[in-house]
Design a protein around this motif. Structure first.
Motif: not given
Length: 614
Positions: A487-498, A500-516
């Motif tokens: 989640t976006e941390a207060f001020g800047s960066g991103y907070w990871c609950e797992g 328990q730290k604040n990072d300046a950057e994060c990455s994007l990961r897919y969670i996608m639905a598709l029809r087959v």
């Protein structure tokens, strides 16, 4: 007086199937006939001239055979033995645990004198046929086992006296029909204490795997009071004397070692550490499976042992169990072997925090690891997971480890390595065997709404991607360390609950639905990052950049390019509740392109099963 084969030696053995060390038996000298190797032991028949009985020399006596002391047609003095019943064969086996050679090979098989009941005439074999008259050892003095124990055990510690006064039996000689026995074994695997609840109430249980000097293994289980009594007593790697346990036929569905029987210890069983004795019991024994031959074990009950060079080690992650909502530590390591394949091994709990941390600290040196008892799953195509009973040895002193290190240093580190979970084929020697097992149509899944009610079920599909909805939430912001949502941390960066730290950057990961779609119908599938990257041919960060820089049209064209392409899917089917209504959730666990040669072979095999003329 010259010594010969003991008269009625076999009858004496049959009359005393399991003598105590204090038993004052007559001297037993028999002839060894039909001597032949079997594994690391030797089988033979004990002959007294009148009767024969099949026998096994314990592996510790194999050196006597190899050196030529014990020979076929030679004579041995049996000092310690057990007579073992084989109920399924209606036979008895003489297990010789201690003996000494008395004579080298005779010219022929010995036959005793026979007295005719009608005439009283003694019929003697010709001298040249036997040659069994032996000179006794000049300084040999016969002593009973009781005398030896009395002379040697006076000043011994209790454990040493136990070793002297109790006859140690090999695990191979045990069966449920025996009475008292004592074994000397090393603990080569120890499970965690587990709790259970059934109709009879609650309790606790744990088990250990025991190995004797022959390398024979057996699983021992303890419940409730016995579990509490012996859990701290048993320590991994230590040697113990055990007696007063019971045996039963092993449940093949749950057995973890190669033994027809399993052992149960109760609160009255005796367990004593063999502390001040030579630890000759073998260490952990491995039966390695090459990485490219792991396919047949996917989602099976059989556990595997692997050896590999560590390629990478992840930081520790915290995983929350759905069953009890507990958080447990997890760490993934990637290993490679001479097959030029890699596989991910997930470590849990203490293995993740202790051995896993050790591997992380030395990852730059690419250590060799040997791992025993791993579960093979189909996550990301194929992956391995450690259990509570798994053992990890770092840089083991094994021939396989030395060979692997030599390969890696000379060529392996410069070789292109591929994950066993990708590029799967139906060969039973590849990691993708699961793509061609349990093949069903989409209609089979969508028309059976009760599938996955109790636990997820797995199937394989061949289908076309017909539609990827462009306005769905395609990705989430993830921690670069553990891949959990941030989640976006207060001020800047991103907070990871797992983490328990604040990072300046994060990455994007897919969670996608598709029809087959296939010939039977269509269905919506859920896909996650690794599978979605294979479908779209780019990462979520790259697709987001394309959308922001080149616009919505370029973004939708990228999605459209991935449609109407056939794929092989390995999916799980489970039930989930939404607005108090149960729905089917089909999740992609692995994906691979269609290998048309392999697919053709599969279809021909299926047609042959239908008795269709080709």
């Amino acid at each position: 007086m010259a010594k010969m084969v003991s008269p009625d030696a076999i009858s004496t053995i049959l009359a005393n199937p399991s003598p105590d060390s204090s038993s004052d038996l007559p001297e037993i000298i028999v002839q060894v006939v039909d001597l032949k190797p079997t594994g690391n032991r030797y089988m033979f028949s004990a002959n007294d001239g009148k009767m024969k009985i099949k026998g096994i020399l314990q592996s510790s006596l194999s050196s006597e055979v190899i050196s030529g002391s014990i020979q076929n047609l030679g004579l041995i003095r049996v000092i310690d033995y057990t007579l073992n019943d084989i109920p399924t064969k209606n036979e008895k086996y003489l297990i010789v645990t201690k003996c000494e050679a008395v004579s080298p090979a005779l010219e022929v098989e010995y036959k005793a004198e026979v007295k005719s009941e009608d005439t009283g005439i003694v019929l003697k074999p010709r001298q040249e046929e036997t040659g069994i008259v032996l000179k006794p050892k000049q300084e040999y003095q016969t002593k009973s086992a009781a005398q030896i124990v009395h002379e040697q055990s006076g000043n011994m510690a209790p454990t040493a006296r136990m070793a002297m006064t109790r006859r140690i039996q090999p695990l191979v000689s045990l069966n449920p029909y025996q009475g008292n026995w004592t074994i000397k074994v090393r603990v080569t695997s120890k499970g965690n204490m587990r709790t259970y609840k059934n109709a009879r109430g609650e309790g606790c249980v744990f088990n250990v795997e025991l190995t004797d000097e022959d390398g024979t293994q057996i699983q021992a289980t303890m419940f409730n009071e016995a579990a509490k009594k012996f859990f701290d007593k048993f320590e991994l790697g230590k040697v113990y004397y055990i007696s007063k346990g019971t045996l039963r036929v092993a449940n093949k569905q749950f057995k973890t070692v190669q033994n027809d029987y399993e052992m149960t210890l109760n609160e009255n069983s005796q367990v004593e550490e063999a502390s001040n004795e030579e630890a000759f019991i073998p260490e952990i024994k491995f039966n390695f499976v090459p990485i490219d031959e792991l396919g047949p074990y996917v989602n099976g009950r059989e556990l595997v042992d692997v050896i590999g060079v560590v390629q990478s080690v992840s930081p520790t992650m915290s995983i929350r169990r759905k069953s009890n909502n507990e958080t447990v530590p997890k760490r993934d390591i990637t290993i490679a072997d001479e097959t030029k394949k890699t596989v991910v091994v997930s470590l849990w709990n203490d293995l993740a925090t202790h051995v896993g941390q050790e591997l992380l600290d030395m990852a730059d040196k690419s250590p060799v690891v040997a791992i025993k008892s791993l579960k093979v799953g189909d996550f990301q195509g194929l992956s391995l997971s450690a259990l509570s009973k798994s053992n990890i040895v770092v840089n083991p002193d094994l021939p396989e480890a030395k060979k692997l290190r030599s390969w890696y240093d000379s060529e392996g580190k410069e070789t292109s390595l591929a994950s066993i979970g990708s590029g799967m084929s139906p060969s039973t020697k590849s990691g993708a065997r699961s793509m061609y097992t349990d093949r069903v149509s989409l209609l089979h899944i969508t028309s059976n709404l009760s599938l996955g009610e109790e636990k997820p079920v797995f199937f394989s599909l061949k289908a076309y991607i017909s539609f990827i909805k462009p306005d769905q939430t395609m990705w989430y912001r993830a921690c670069k360390t553990c891949n959990k949502k941030v989640t976006e941390a207060f001020g800047s960066g991103y907070w990871c609950e797992g983490c328990q730290k604040n990072d300046a950057e994060c990455s994007l990961r897919y969670i996608m639905a598709l029809r087959v779609s296939d010939a039977s119908g269509e269905a919506w599938l859920s896909t996650f990052n690794d599978q979605a990257e294979k479908i779209l041919g780019c990462s979520a960060d790259e697709l987001d950049k394309l959308k922001s820089e080149e616009g919505e049209t370029a973004y939708q064209m990228k999605l459209k390019e991935a449609t109407w392409v056939p794929h092989l899917f390995r999916v799980s089917v489970a039930q989930q509740e939404y607005n108090n209504e149960k729905r089917q959730r089909i999740t992609v666990r692995a994906i691979a392109p269609v290998d048309y040669e392999a697919e053709s072979k599969y279809l021909l095999e299926e047609m042959s099963k239908m008795n269709i003329a080709i």
